[in-house]
Design a protein around this motif. Sequence first.
Motif, short mmCIF file in Angstrom:
data_model
loop_
_atom_site.label_atom_id
_atom_site.label_comp_id
_atom_site.label_asym_id
_atom_site.label_seq_id
_atom_site.Cartn_x
_atom_site.Cartn_y
_atom_site.Cartn_z
N GLU A 86 0.84 -1.19 0.00
CA GLU A 86 0.00 0.00 0.00
C GLU A 86 0.88 1.25 0.00
OE1 GLU A 86 -4.24 0.01 2.06
OE2 GLU A 86 -2.65 0.52 3.47
N ILE A 87 0.53 2.21 -0.86
CA ILE A 87 1.28 3.46 -0.93
C ILE A 87 0.44 4.57 -0.31
CG2 ILE A 87 2.29 5.18 -2.47
CD1 ILE A 87 2.87 2.98 -4.45
N PRO A 88 0.81 5.05 0.88
CA PRO A 88 0.05 6.13 1.51
C PRO A 88 0.47 7.49 0.96
CG PRO A 88 1.76 5.35 2.99
CD PRO A 88 1.88 4.52 1.74
N VAL A 89 -0.50 8.27 0.52
CA VAL A 89 -0.25 9.61 -0.01
C VAL A 89 -1.07 10.61 0.79
CG1 VAL A 89 -0.42 11.14 -2.01
CG2 VAL A 89 0.24 8.75 -2.33
N VAL A 90 -0.41 11.57 1.41
CA VAL A 90 -1.07 12.58 2.25
C VAL A 90 -1.24 13.87 1.45
CG1 VAL A 90 -0.91 13.94 4.37
CG2 VAL A 90 -0.02 11.58 4.32
N ILE A 91 -2.49 14.36 1.38
CA ILE A 91 -2.81 15.62 0.71
C ILE A 91 -3.81 16.38 1.58
CG2 ILE A 91 -3.88 16.69 -1.32
CD1 ILE A 91 -2.90 14.46 -3.01
N CYS A 92 -3.63 17.68 1.68
CA CYS A 92 -4.54 18.51 2.48
C CYS A 92 -5.66 19.07 1.60
CB CYS A 92 -3.78 19.65 3.14
SG CYS A 92 -2.57 19.09 4.35
N ALA A 93 -6.83 19.20 2.20
CA ALA A 93 -7.98 19.79 1.52
C ALA A 93 -8.40 21.02 2.30
CB ALA A 93 -9.12 18.78 1.44
N ALA A 94 -7.90 22.17 1.87
CA ALA A 94 -8.14 23.42 2.59
C ALA A 94 -9.36 24.14 2.02
CB ALA A 94 -6.91 24.33 2.50
N ALA A 95 -10.04 24.88 2.87
CA ALA A 95 -11.19 25.67 2.42
C ALA A 95 -10.74 26.64 1.34
CB ALA A 95 -11.78 26.43 3.60
N GLY A 96 -11.54 26.75 0.29
CA GLY A 96 -11.22 27.69 -0.78
C GLY A 96 -10.32 27.13 -1.85
N ARG A 97 -9.69 25.97 -1.59
CA ARG A 97 -8.80 25.40 -2.60
C ARG A 97 -8.93 23.87 -2.66
NH1 ARG A 97 -3.10 27.67 -1.32
NH2 ARG A 97 -2.27 25.78 -2.31
N MET A 98 -10.12 23.38 -2.34
CA MET A 98 -10.33 21.93 -2.39
C MET A 98 -10.21 21.38 -3.81
SD MET A 98 -13.31 21.06 0.30
CE MET A 98 -13.22 21.68 1.97
N GLY A 99 -10.50 22.22 -4.79
CA GLY A 99 -10.35 21.77 -6.17
C GLY A 99 -8.92 21.38 -6.49
N PRO A 140 -16.76 17.55 5.60
CA PRO A 140 -17.96 17.07 4.89
C PRO A 140 -17.96 17.43 3.41
CG PRO A 140 -18.56 18.03 7.00
CD PRO A 140 -17.11 18.35 6.79
N HIS A 141 -17.43 18.62 3.07
CA HIS A 141 -17.41 19.06 1.67
C HIS A 141 -16.53 18.16 0.82
CE1 HIS A 141 -16.73 22.63 -1.33
NE2 HIS A 141 -17.33 21.60 -1.90
N ILE A 142 -15.31 17.91 1.26
CA ILE A 142 -14.40 17.11 0.44
C ILE A 142 -14.88 15.66 0.35
CG2 ILE A 142 -12.80 16.50 2.32
CD1 ILE A 142 -11.85 17.34 -1.34
N ARG A 143 -15.45 15.14 1.43
CA ARG A 143 -15.96 13.77 1.38
C ARG A 143 -17.10 13.65 0.36
NH1 ARG A 143 -15.71 9.50 4.84
NH2 ARG A 143 -14.83 10.75 6.55
N LYS A 144 -18.01 14.62 0.36
CA LYS A 144 -19.12 14.60 -0.58
C LYS A 144 -18.62 14.72 -2.02
CE LYS A 144 -23.53 16.88 -1.55
NZ LYS A 144 -24.46 18.00 -1.15
#
Length: 344
Positions: free
Chosen positions: A44-57, A86-90
């Motif tokens: 398994e290759i774990p990749v960490v990425i942040c999902a910040a408000a205003g730049r989730m795209g 909740p936004h990024i999960r949806k």
Amino acid sequence: VNQILLLLLVLTVCAILYNKVHQVPLALRNETVDLESPEEMEEEIPVVICAAAGRMGAAVAAISSIFSNTEANVLFYIVGLKTTIPHIRKWIENSKLKEIKFKVVEFNPMVLKGKIRQDASRPELLQPLNFVRFYLPLLIQKHEKVIYLDDDVIVQGDIQELYDTKLAPGHAAAFSDDCDLPSTHEMVRSVGMQNTYMGFLDYRKQAIRDLGISPSTCSFNPGVIVANMTEWKHQRITKQLEKWMQRNVEENLYSSTLGGGVATSPMLIVFHGKYSAINPMWHIRHLGWSPDARYSEQFLQEAKLLHWNGRYKPWDYPSVHTDLWENWFIPDPSGKFKLTRPDS
């Protein structure tokens, strides 16, 4: 009687021969051996990425590019704040990304209390998720090796190659050296980008001079990291980084200098002379430092990873090489995140 005995002997021999020919190897009997599927046996290759408000795209485009360009068994750790999760999960569950393997991790910004010095010149660099990379072992528990990526990247190569980066014994991380690729030097000069420690640390301060690091030492970019969690914990890297965050609050060691990287500077200090190198083509940088300076199309096609570090992001306007980024963007099903374009 002899005939009967002879017949029984013949039948016994035939039975033995039949079993020899038709015997099922033990390893293939489902009832005795539990075989893992190929997917379960695959690393398994774990990749960490942040999902910040205003730049989730940005996070969505990065994940989309990775997932589309590999057959590897990738597990995405998507880190967000309580209000944005909740936004990024949806977004993921209602798009073609629903096929990815992912875990959403909540980052508690209270761990940063009293450790960040306010800097009005680049307030976006003070967002809590910008410091997630400092706390990798606290967020990711079960993996020996982890990839961390800034959200403003796209991956054009197979992420397995990046994961296979060799770390030297005793090194907790691998980074891209800012002097590693001659092709980027012209870009650095044209936009005034700093690629030495002088651009990030204030050498007028005694605490910085006491480090004994030459100001002309080439810096590195922590927007792409391959990390060894065992070494990271053993060397107490997180505690060391927090120490230099705290000292900056008290002494203003680097936040007012040219680099402006309040998350980069502590890493430059803690990892000085103690990191391995990432293949230069796996971190082509500075695409966000100018709305005008461009790389050649051939060079960009050969790049494995593109990074829009700087002010000019590919989801905003103006920016360069936005077509390469937009290839991987997936529109927000909720309609909250929209691209900024000249005709929008």
